[in-house]
Design an enzyme around this catalytic site. Structure first.
Site, mmCIF file in Angstrom:
data_model
loop_
_atom_site.group_PDB
_atom_site.id
_atom_site.type_symbol
_atom_site.label_atom_id
_atom_site.label_comp_id
_atom_site.label_asym_id
_atom_site.label_seq_id
_atom_site.Cartn_x
_atom_site.Cartn_y
_atom_site.Cartn_z
ATOM 1 N N HIS A 363 7.329 62.041 49.116
ATOM 2 C CA HIS A 363 9.006 62.393 48.994
ATOM 3 C C HIS A 363 10.203 63.498 49.985
ATOM 4 O O HIS A 363 10.429 63.698 50.338
ATOM 5 C CB HIS A 363 9.872 62.197 47.883
ATOM 6 C CG HIS A 363 11.130 62.134 47.798
ATOM 7 N ND1 HIS A 363 12.158 60.061 47.273
ATOM 8 C CD2 HIS A 363 12.055 62.263 47.617
ATOM 9 C CE1 HIS A 363 13.025 60.353 47.623
ATOM 10 N NE2 HIS A 363 13.714 61.710 47.638
ATOM 11 N N GLU A 364 9.111 65.168 48.878
ATOM 12 C CA GLU A 364 9.987 65.910 48.885
ATOM 13 C C GLU A 364 9.845 66.571 50.767
ATOM 14 O O GLU A 364 10.924 66.984 51.114
ATOM 15 C CB GLU A 364 9.775 67.354 48.434
ATOM 16 C CG GLU A 364 10.179 67.125 46.869
ATOM 17 C CD GLU A 364 11.952 66.397 46.134
ATOM 18 O OE1 GLU A 364 12.592 66.268 47.822
ATOM 19 O OE2 GLU A 364 12.582 65.935 45.731
ATOM 20 N N HIS A 367 11.653 64.564 53.302
ATOM 21 C CA HIS A 367 13.210 65.241 53.414
ATOM 22 C C HIS A 367 12.836 66.266 54.913
ATOM 23 O O HIS A 367 14.012 66.277 55.400
ATOM 24 C CB HIS A 367 13.255 65.848 52.676
ATOM 25 C CG HIS A 367 14.209 64.933 51.968
ATOM 26 N ND1 HIS A 367 14.507 63.828 51.462
ATOM 27 C CD2 HIS A 367 14.408 64.785 50.351
ATOM 28 C CE1 HIS A 367 15.903 63.221 51.064
ATOM 29 N NE2 HIS A 367 14.935 63.213 50.144
ATOM 30 N N GLU A 387 17.493 59.311 52.049
ATOM 31 C CA GLU A 387 16.538 58.748 51.037
ATOM 32 C C GLU A 387 15.679 57.737 51.025
ATOM 33 O O GLU A 387 14.322 58.142 50.389
ATOM 34 C CB GLU A 387 17.975 58.756 49.620
ATOM 35 C CG GLU A 387 17.264 59.150 48.437
ATOM 36 C CD GLU A 387 16.568 60.729 48.135
ATOM 37 O OE1 GLU A 387 16.291 60.437 47.161
ATOM 38 O OE2 GLU A 387 17.053 61.268 48.749
ATOM 39 N N HIS A 451 21.002 57.886 46.733
ATOM 40 C CA HIS A 451 19.616 56.977 45.606
ATOM 41 C C HIS A 451 20.170 55.614 45.800
ATOM 42 O O HIS A 451 18.891 55.852 45.010
ATOM 43 C CB HIS A 451 19.631 58.148 44.449
ATOM 44 C CG HIS A 451 18.931 59.815 45.393
ATOM 45 N ND1 HIS A 451 19.961 60.518 45.114
ATOM 46 C CD2 HIS A 451 18.305 59.837 45.283
ATOM 47 C CE1 HIS A 451 19.750 61.783 45.128
ATOM 48 N NE2 HIS A 451 18.280 61.503 45.242
#
Length: 671
Positions: A363-364, A367, A387, A451
């Site tokens: 996920h990170e 980004h 997101e 989110h």
């Protein structure tokens, strides 16, 4: 002042051939019943449309070559005299097609929301352009009427209203052109630092009108992730050095390093070291354990992007980001910071559950991939897509890792017990089960926290991967509904990942909303599987299942076939066409409806024809030098009953007078 309507046609020579943007069409209907049947077998992706694995040196050479011709490219795209291009990223498909992403400047100032992607064939022919802002940029003056200090004060005040624990700007205001709303405005961009109310670092970007001082927009650049279990079992991680001085440095993946913040909240921290190259013990009490999970998640994410999508590192340049663990005290979050090019993880409530699982790392790091490509603004619908993209590829990485201790699933944060009751943080099959996320698009979905507005795209990805209805996957029970109560079959997760990645890197831009995301994924599906294919139709139907756009109609009356790809109309140049492929038996009707949407600054310039598959032309509109109105938005009726319906129909448009410009925004046939 408007010129006289009596004009002389002017040929534009080679420029016409270059600026005639013929991108893949977007078809909203083909009458294919197979697309609506669960269990439909879908085609394998076209190998030619898949991204190739570029080495860092190959990517650098493509960027260098594109950078050497930015002036010529700007001229060919008819950008304004004060507009310049800066190369940001390049990707290449197996068939040689290149997709070059540019940022814009205006009179030397950065243009926020002015990004574009140029799509060129192997031979250099321009296939199309994806633009965040279509028109030339024009700003009355680049001289600000308010002082930078005024913009800074307003930005700090806005950050304080959000609960920021900072009273000064982290960076002095810079003058920019704000174009994300469509109308260019001279503005200041101020970045406010400090900490947010929950201890997360703050990087609030505030855009202030340089003439009035009014706040135009703001967004948070620190992009938060979600937690997951620290347990990935016994794993192998990349390290460097030799006894007794091993370091948690992965030399095979861009020198990714993992650091221990030791509950601090600033700086890099200390690089993890070890004497025997055996790290952690699987418990939160051992500081190395969180480092192992972070390093393992980073390596799985690196391998996923390189193996599946041909991308070497977050920016595609072979350079690894770095990870920081043990951020703060009982910090229940994780985040990506593009400023430090790093992932940061808290230890969870009571410092008992570090947020360092496989899907959190995916996920990170995603980004970062988003920032390096479409750079979806972290606010409104684009923020929800940003997101969701991280959730989508975090999930993809979890499945890719195939780790028995943390198997792939469509649940976000399912093991960290962040809610205290054993429930996940988010659900992709039915996002509203978390109590806040949106299952379907609505006009106010962009008002939600990113989110929660992400739920629409998360739901879309689940449905596109697995289809609707109840099913058990990997021991987890899912039951995914649809907005229109109709089923969708899914195309398989691997295909869904390819569609989303291609759409993100080649067809989305900073301001992409859900409607534009639908268009981007349909373009990607057309490239990969063919426009007239069950897979393409399922992508369209799946968006309808989350209330974005319409379903592919059946074989009954009123079937619609549509192309929404922009096609530039050369000024006083050669005719251009936009194709629609019709799959329908029998002849066309005697009242075939042709709905035309053309953006143009002088509609009288245009001659418009419908071309049947056999080449027969039906005149829809003649030119008229006295018709000075803008745009053509009309529905024409044609008696085409003598023609077979099946085949490729074309909308042909020719601009017969000089000076005014425009483009085909879309058109459709209704049978």
């Amino acid at each position: 002042m408007r010129r006289t309507p009596h004009r002389r046609a002017v040929a534009t020579g080679a420029l016409v051939a270059v600026t005639a943007m013929l991108a893949v069409g977007v078809q909203a209907g083909t009458g294919s019943a197979a697309a609506q049947r669960p269990g439909t077998t879908h085609a394998t992706a076209d190998p030619g449309a898949l991204p190739v694995k570029l080495s860092p040196s190959q990517r650098a050479e493509l960027i260098r070559a594109a950078g050497a011709t930015t002036a010529e490219t700007a001229k060919l795209l008819k950008l304004g005299a004060k507009e310049k291009l800066v190369v940001k990223d390049v990707s290449k498909d197996a068939d040689g097609t290149t997709h070059t992403r540019y940022e814009r400047t205006y009179d030397g100032l950065p243009v926020l929301g002015g990004d574009l992607v140029v799509h060129q064939s192997k031979g250099g022919t321009l296939k199309g352009v994806t633009k965040a802002v279509r028109a030339q940029l024009k700003v009355a003056s680049t001289t600000a009427k308010i002082k930078p200090a005024t913009a800074e004060a307003k930005a700090v005040k806005s950050a304080q209203a959000r609960g920021s624990k900072q009273t000064e700007a982290a960076k002095a205001p810079r003058k920019v052109v704000w174009a994300a709303d469509g109308t260019p405005v001279l503005a200041y961009e101020t970045v406010v630092g400090g900490l947010q109310d929950d201890g997360t670092p703050n990087a609030l970007h505030v855009i202030t009108d340089a003439s009035t001082g009014a706040k135009i927009f703001e967004y948070q650049a620190i992009e938060n992730g979600v937690g997951n279990s620290k347990y990935s079992g016994k794993v192998t991680i990349g390290t460097s050095g030799s006894a007794p001085n091993f370091t948690m440095t992965d030399a095979t993946r861009g020198n990714h390093k993992t650091y221990n913040l030791n509950h601090g909240s600033s700086g890099t921290g200390s690089l993890f070291t070890d004497a025997d190259d055996t790290w952690g013990d699987g418990t939160a009490q051992n500081a190395q354990t969180a480092g192992v999970d972070a390093a393992y998640g980073a390596q799985e994410t690196w391998d996923y992007y390189k193996t599946v999508h041909g991308r070497s590192g977050i920016r595609g340049d072979g350079v690894g980001a770095y990870s920081r663990v043990h951020y703060g005290n009982s910090y229940v979050n994780a985040f990506w910071d593009d400023g430090c090019f790093c992932m940061t993880y808290g230890d969870g409530s009571g410092n008992a559950n570090p947020l360092t699982s496989i899907d959190v790392a995916g996920h990170e790091m995603t980004h970062g991939v988003t920032a390096a490509t479409a750079d979806l603004t972290y606010s409104g619908e684009s923020g929800g897509l940003n997101e969701a993209t991280s959730d989508i590829f975090g999930t993809a990485v979890e499945f890719y890792a195939n780790n028995a201790a943390d198997p792939g699933d469509y649940l976000i944060g399912e093991k960290i017990n962040i809610n205290g009751d054993g429930t996940p943080l988010r659900y992709m099959d039915k996002p509203s089960k978390d109590g806040a996320s949106a299952d379907y698009w609505s006009s106010n979905v962009g008002d939600k926290d990113v989110h929660y507005s992400s739920g629409v795209a998360n739901h879309f990805f689940y449905l596109l991967s697995e289809g609707s209805g109840p099913k058990d996957i990997g021991g987890v029970h899912y039951d995914s509904p649809t907005f229109d109560k109709l089923p969708v079959p899914g195309i398989g997760r691997a295909n869904a990942e390819k569609v989303w990645f291609k759409a993100l890197t080649q067809y989305m831009s900073a301001n992409t909303n859900y409607a534009a995301a639908r268009t981007a994924t349909l373009k990607a599906a057309a490239d990969l599987f063919g426009q007239d294919s069950p897979t393409y139709n399922t992508v369209a139907n799946t968006w309808a299942a989350v209330n974005v756009g319409s379903r592919v109609p059946g074989d009954g009356g009123g079937t619609v076939f549509e192309n929404t790809t922009d096609v530039a109309i050369p000024d006083a140049g050669a005719a251009v066409t936009s194709p629609v492929t019709v799959s329908r038996s029998g002849n066309a009707p005697s009242a075939l409806q042709v709905t035309v949407d053309i953006v143009h600054t002088y509609r009288g310039d245009l001659v418009i024809d419908l071309i049947a598959p056999d080449g027969t032309a039906y005149r829809l509109k003649n030119s008229n030098a006295n018709d000075s109105a803008d745009n053509v938005k009309a529905t024409y009726t044609v008696n085409a009953s003598s023609k077979a319906a099946s085949g490729t129909w074309k909308l042909r448009v020719k601009d017969v007078y000089a000076e005014d410009t425009g483009y085909i925004n879309g058109w459709k046939l209704t049978f």
